[in-house]
Design an enzyme around this catalytic site. Structure first.
Site, PDB file in Angstrom:
ATOM      1  N   TYR A 158     -15.379  18.091 -14.793  1.00 18.87           N
ATOM      2  CA  TYR A 158     -15.758  16.687 -14.966  1.00 18.87           C
ATOM      3  C   TYR A 158     -16.815  16.345 -13.913  1.00 18.87           C
ATOM      4  O   TYR A 158     -16.573  16.514 -12.721  1.00 18.87           O
ATOM      5  CB  TYR A 158     -14.536  15.780 -14.822  1.00 18.87           C
ATOM      6  CG  TYR A 158     -14.910  14.324 -14.785  1.00 18.87           C
ATOM      7  CD1 TYR A 158     -15.347  13.676 -15.941  1.00 18.87           C
ATOM      8  CD2 TYR A 158     -14.882  13.610 -13.600  1.00 18.87           C
ATOM      9  CE1 TYR A 158     -15.736  12.349 -15.905  1.00 18.87           C
ATOM     10  CE2 TYR A 158     -15.263  12.281 -13.560  1.00 18.87           C
ATOM     11  CZ  TYR A 158     -15.688  11.661 -14.711  1.00 18.87           C
ATOM     12  OH  TYR A 158     -16.076  10.348 -14.666  1.00 18.87           O
ATOM     13  N   ARG A 168       0.843  -1.209   0.000  1.00 16.36           N
ATOM     14  CA  ARG A 168       0.000   0.000   0.000  1.00 16.36           C
ATOM     15  C   ARG A 168       0.870   1.248   0.000  1.00 16.36           C
ATOM     16  O   ARG A 168       0.554   2.250  -0.625  1.00 16.36           O
ATOM     17  CB  ARG A 168      -0.970  -0.002   1.191  1.00 16.36           C
ATOM     18  CG  ARG A 168      -1.668   1.344   1.405  1.00 16.36           C
ATOM     19  CD  ARG A 168      -2.990   1.253   2.148  1.00 16.36           C
ATOM     20  NE  ARG A 168      -2.967   0.467   3.370  1.00 16.36           N
ATOM     21  CZ  ARG A 168      -2.347   0.832   4.512  1.00 16.36           C
ATOM     22  NH1 ARG A 168      -1.699   1.977   4.595  1.00 16.36           N
ATOM     23  NH2 ARG A 168      -2.379   0.040   5.555  1.00 16.36           N
ATOM     24  N   LYS A 227      -8.148   6.784 -19.328  1.00 14.13           N
ATOM     25  CA  LYS A 227      -8.426   7.281 -20.671  1.00 14.13           C
ATOM     26  C   LYS A 227      -7.222   7.025 -21.595  1.00 14.13           C
ATOM     27  O   LYS A 227      -6.941   5.896 -21.902  1.00 14.13           O
ATOM     28  CB  LYS A 227      -8.829   8.749 -20.593  1.00 14.13           C
ATOM     29  CG  LYS A 227      -9.869   9.042 -19.470  1.00 14.13           C
ATOM     30  CD  LYS A 227     -11.218   8.372 -19.692  1.00 14.13           C
ATOM     31  CE  LYS A 227     -12.120   8.375 -18.467  1.00 14.13           C
ATOM     32  NZ  LYS A 227     -12.372   9.663 -17.855  1.00 14.13           N
TER      33      LYS A 227
HETATM   34  C1  LIG Z   1     -12.816  10.132 -16.639  1.00 16.63           C
HETATM   35  C2  LIG Z   1     -12.368  11.449 -16.146  1.00 16.63           C
HETATM   36  C3  LIG Z   1     -12.131  11.673 -14.783  1.00 16.63           C
HETATM   37  C4  LIG Z   1     -12.377  10.616 -13.728  1.00 16.63           C
HETATM   38  O1  LIG Z   1     -11.533   9.520 -13.883  1.00 16.63           O
HETATM   39  P1  LIG Z   1     -11.931   8.011 -13.496  1.00 16.63           P
HETATM   40  O2  LIG Z   1     -10.731   7.239 -13.896  1.00 16.63           O
HETATM   41  O3  LIG Z   1     -13.176   7.675 -14.248  1.00 16.63           O
HETATM   42  O4  LIG Z   1     -12.174   7.990 -12.020  1.00 16.63           O
HETATM   43  C5  LIG Z   1     -11.685  12.930 -14.407  1.00 16.63           C
HETATM   44  N1  LIG Z   1     -11.484  13.930 -15.307  1.00 16.63           N
HETATM   45  C6  LIG Z   1     -11.702  13.728 -16.625  1.00 16.63           C
HETATM   46  C7  LIG Z   1     -11.462  14.861 -17.560  1.00 16.63           C
HETATM   47  C8  LIG Z   1     -12.153  12.508 -17.085  1.00 16.63           C
HETATM   48  O5  LIG Z   1     -12.397  12.333 -18.393  1.00 16.63           O
END
Ligand SMILES: *Cc1c(COP(=O)(O)O)cnc(C)c1O
Length: 366
Positions: A94, A42, A190
């Site tokens: 977001y 951790r 992403k």
């Molecule tokens: C998807 C996203 C997040 C959140 O991320 P997760 O991995 O889904 O928790 C934050 N900011 C942006 C711009 C995103 O596209």
């Protein structure tokens, strides 16, 4: 090292005495006590160490912290603030993180949500207890562009921390730290992951300071850390990030131009288009306009849903940044309190052959 070289070599730390070419995956949760060794997974583990070193190099920061999701990374910043702090955040932040501020930190953190493209409004939002300003550029889903340098000047003048969600741009196209940000945040889910199969998040700091120590404490004590497997796979994915981004941006530009000339489309949002309100700022602070675009379809939500249902190569799903093209009517995902127009479609342009992507859209729009 240039970016492409960092992406391949920056996170490949070999801890095995057999000297494999690629870093091994260390699943052990615990480590034999010895001088300077890791202690418990951790707190740290070899694959996370590799990933964090890689992310810090890519974003030109002093250190990085990897999390189990983008939201875990973002929430850690707010958790690291003193209770009673005020933050300034984008009105189109977001939606998951905006919800985090409004629900998890209700009564703990005060927030003002403003249009970050209006510098006068941002300047007016500062209070005595303002500790942090959060930006996200390009933004979701209208691809609004925030002038990072200009906001950084305001942040410095008011002695507050500037954090930038760099998920849409990636370090391939934008380096917020070089433009004046103190912290960079990513949803690694992403473009870093790039294949829609890893959930992850990250923070990168410009310098190691007291606030960063507080964030590190949230990371290791709060414990929303990624597994060694996820860290390994992220390092693996990031090796191709620069080349994937070149493909995404090339395809997005062509599709944006195509859509902006189609009579069934009301309006296209893509920072690479000259008529986009943020085009000039984007051209100054980014080296590419990214792989996400959105557009409004004539005929409202119904027409938008119908268009999506006719497509073959664009999958109707939320999220973005994968090699496969994803499309969704954004308001349907954001729920009833959304400010997003009902006929707005967000498109994460993938790496399928450009002609297939164009023909599919063209066919569906007939
Ligand atoms: C998807 C996203 C997040 C959140 O991320 P997760 O991995 O889904 O928790 C934050 N900011 C942006 C711009 C995103 O596209």
């Amino acid at each position: 090292m240039r970016l492409e070289t960092v992406a391949i070599h920056g996170g490949n730390i070999i801890t095995d005495s057999e000297k494999p070419v690629i870093q091994p995956i260390t699943l052990s949760t615990t480590f034999i006590h010895q001088e300077g060794s890791m202690i418990y997974s951790r707190a740290n583990n070899p694959n996370r160490h590799s990933l964090e070193k890689l992310l810090a190099s890519l974003e030109k920061g002093a250190e990085a912290a990897a999390f189990s999701s983008g939201n875990a990374a973002g929430v850690s910043v707010f958790q690291a603030l003193e209770p009673g702090s005020h933050i300034i955040a984008p009105d189109d932040m977001y939606h998951g993180l905006k919800k985090g501020i409004l629900t998890l930190f209700e009564g703990v953190i005060e927030a003002t949500f403003v249009d970050m493209t209006d510098l006068d409004k941002v300047a007016m939002a500062f209070r005595n207890n303002t500790k942090l300003i959060w930006i996200e550029t390009p933004s979701n889903p209208l691809l609004k562009i925030t002038d990072i340098k200009a906001i950084s000047s305001l942040a410095k003048a008011n002695n507050v921390i500037l954090a930038c969600d760099n998920t849409f741009a990636t370090p391939v196209f934008q380096n917020p730290i070089e433009l004046g940000a103190d912290l960079v945040m990513h949803s690694s889910t992403k473009y870093f992951g790039g294949h829609s199969d890893i959930l992850g998040g990250a923070l990168i700091t410009k310098e190691k300071n007291a606030f960063w120590e507080r964030i590190k404490n949230v990371q290791t004590t709060g414990g929303a850390v990624p597994s060694p497997m996820d860290c390994y796979y992220l390092c693996r994915s990031i090796k191709t990030l620069p080349y994937r981004m070149k493909g995404h941006v090339e395809h997005a530009m062509v599709l944006a131009n195509y859509l902006s000339q189609n009579s069934k489309i009301e309006r296209v949002f893509y920072p690479g288009l000259k008529e986009h309100p943020g085009h000039e700022v984007a051209a100054n602070q980014m080296t590419g306009f990214g792989g996400i675009l959105s557009f409004q379809v004539k005929g409202g939500a119904e027409a938008a849903d119908k268009l999506i249902s006719k497509l073959k190569y664009y999958t109707n799903a939320t999220s973005l940044g994968g090699v496969e093209s994803l499309i969704e009517r954004r308001a349907a995902s954001e729920g009833p309190d959304t400010l997003t127009p009902q006929n707005l479609i967000r498109l994460s342009v993938g790496l399928e052959h450009l002609d297939d992507l164009l023909e599919d859209l063209d066919e569906a729009l007939k």
